[in-house]
Design a protein around this motif. Sequence first.
Motif, PDB file in Angstrom:
ATOM      1  N   UNK A 134     -19.866  57.877 -95.272  1.00 44.63           N
ATOM      2  CA  UNK A 134     -18.897  57.977 -94.168  1.00 44.63           C
ATOM      3  C   UNK A 134     -17.474  57.713 -94.669  1.00 44.63           C
ATOM      4  N   UNK A 135     -17.195  58.218 -95.864  1.00 45.17           N
ATOM      5  CA  UNK A 135     -15.861  58.140 -96.432  1.00 45.17           C
ATOM      6  C   UNK A 135     -15.056  59.340 -95.929  1.00 45.17           C
ATOM      7  N   UNK A 136     -13.978  59.073 -95.196  1.00 45.34           N
ATOM      8  CA  UNK A 136     -13.211  60.155 -94.563  1.00 45.34           C
ATOM      9  C   UNK A 136     -12.649  61.155 -95.573  1.00 45.34           C
ATOM     10  N   UNK A 137     -12.529  60.751 -96.839  1.00 44.33           N
ATOM     11  CA  UNK A 137     -11.979  61.643 -97.851  1.00 44.33           C
ATOM     12  C   UNK A 137     -13.038  62.489 -98.541  1.00 44.33           C
ATOM     13  N   UNK A 140     -17.218  68.144 -97.351  1.00 50.92           N
ATOM     14  CA  UNK A 140     -18.354  68.981 -96.975  1.00 50.92           C
ATOM     15  C   UNK A 140     -17.833  70.416 -96.985  1.00 50.92           C
ATOM     16  N   UNK A 141     -18.356  71.196 -97.909  1.00 52.90           N
ATOM     17  CA  UNK A 141     -17.886  72.572 -98.120  1.00 52.90           C
ATOM     18  C   UNK A 141     -16.362  72.597 -98.289  1.00 52.90           C
ATOM     19  N   UNK A 142     -15.880  71.790 -99.207  1.00 54.60           N
ATOM     20  CA  UNK A 142     -14.472  71.765 -99.626  1.00 54.60           C
ATOM     21  C   UNK A 142     -13.496  71.193 -98.589  1.00 54.60           C
ATOM     22  N   UNK A 143     -13.990  70.705 -97.463  1.00 54.44           N
ATOM     23  CA  UNK A 143     -13.112  70.119 -96.451  1.00 54.44           C
ATOM     24  C   UNK A 143     -13.422  68.631 -96.279  1.00 54.44           C
ATOM     25  N   UNK A 144     -12.399  67.774 -96.232  1.00 56.35           N
ATOM     26  CA  UNK A 144     -12.631  66.336 -95.986  1.00 56.35           C
ATOM     27  C   UNK A 144     -13.336  66.154 -94.647  1.00 56.35           C
ATOM     28  N   UNK A 145     -14.293  65.233 -94.586  1.00 57.14           N
ATOM     29  CA  UNK A 145     -15.033  65.054 -93.337  1.00 57.14           C
ATOM     30  C   UNK A 145     -14.158  64.399 -92.264  1.00 57.14           C
ATOM     31  N   UNK A 146     -13.146  63.614 -92.687  1.00 58.79           N
ATOM     32  CA  UNK A 146     -12.226  63.018 -91.729  1.00 58.79           C
ATOM     33  C   UNK A 146     -12.723  61.686 -91.174  1.00 58.79           C
ATOM     34  N   UNK A 183     -21.266  67.660 -91.717  1.00 63.53           N
ATOM     35  CA  UNK A 183     -20.461  66.579 -91.151  1.00 63.53           C
ATOM     36  C   UNK A 183     -20.870  66.404 -89.689  1.00 63.53           C
ATOM     37  N   UNK A 184     -20.962  65.140 -89.248  1.00 62.47           N
ATOM     38  CA  UNK A 184     -21.386  64.878 -87.875  1.00 62.47           C
ATOM     39  C   UNK A 184     -20.644  63.659 -87.322  1.00 62.47           C
ATOM     40  N   UNK A 185     -20.261  63.658 -86.047  1.00 59.56           N
ATOM     41  CA  UNK A 185     -19.518  62.524 -85.478  1.00 59.56           C
ATOM     42  C   UNK A 185     -20.294  61.219 -85.628  1.00 59.56           C
ATOM     43  N   UNK A 186     -19.614  60.169 -86.091  1.00 60.10           N
ATOM     44  CA  UNK A 186     -20.277  58.896 -86.344  1.00 60.10           C
ATOM     45  C   UNK A 186     -20.930  58.316 -85.097  1.00 60.10           C
ATOM     46  N   UNK A 187     -20.307  58.533 -83.925  1.00 59.39           N
ATOM     47  CA  UNK A 187     -20.886  57.956 -82.710  1.00 59.39           C
ATOM     48  C   UNK A 187     -22.053  58.770 -82.175  1.00 59.39           C
ATOM     49  N   UNK A 188     -22.398  59.867 -82.874  1.00 62.88           N
ATOM     50  CA  UNK A 188     -23.547  60.687 -82.477  1.00 62.88           C
ATOM     51  C   UNK A 188     -24.660  60.608 -83.526  1.00 62.88           C
ATOM     52  N   UNK A 189     -24.592  59.580 -84.382  1.00 64.84           N
ATOM     53  CA  UNK A 189     -25.619  59.363 -85.403  1.00 64.84           C
ATOM     54  C   UNK A 189     -26.305  58.032 -85.108  1.00 64.84           C
TER      55      UNK A 189
END
Length: 202
Positions: A134-137, A140-146, A183-189
């Motif tokens: 869960x590192x925002x940097x 996933x497929x060349x894009x930061x997960x945020x 990538x998936x929202x942290x509050x939905x895991x």
Amino acid sequence: MSEYGFKKVLSLDEYASYFKDIDPVSLYKIWTKEYQNDHLIESAPRYNVLYDRVKAAFVVSDPVDWGLDIQVLCDILTSEGLPGGDNGHQPPLYFAAADLEYQSGSVGTQGQRCKLLDGNCSRNIVAYGYFILNDSKDLVIDDPIGPFVMKVGVDFAREPDAFLWRPTSGITCIEESVGSVIAWPADKVIMSMLNATQQRGY
């Protein structure tokens, strides 16, 4: 909590189950039925919860159902420890590891099993997988997960046609993501509480 000397201890789920209408939106929470079936509660209260006031509330972990927990706590804290009663003195509210930055640091162990809730609207479980990071940097497929996003692997699609929270050019639904990292929202895991040796299946 009984290990700390408290004689009458109830989880919030069990306590709430004895008050029929304490959750005003329970009829719309279809996603909670599976969880409730896995945590069957005896029909007869172990304590006289309809008359005994709650002396204190302890928050020791993140809830599964935020709405229910907040509703019950508000009812307890504003009614002198007895939902449905008159406003009165607020019982003490204690927090364990009160981290004000939600989900700071690592919230799971790499490879830990998890359930993915619908990332768009409902609280339905759409897939099963495993936590990676869960590192925002991280990418996933060349894009930061945020921020507030997790990197997870998908093992099984429970709702194959559910839309991917962050679709790519080649993956738009859950079924197409099986075997991939997304990538998936942290509050939905929802993390599994099983340890590594117990994590076989779901």
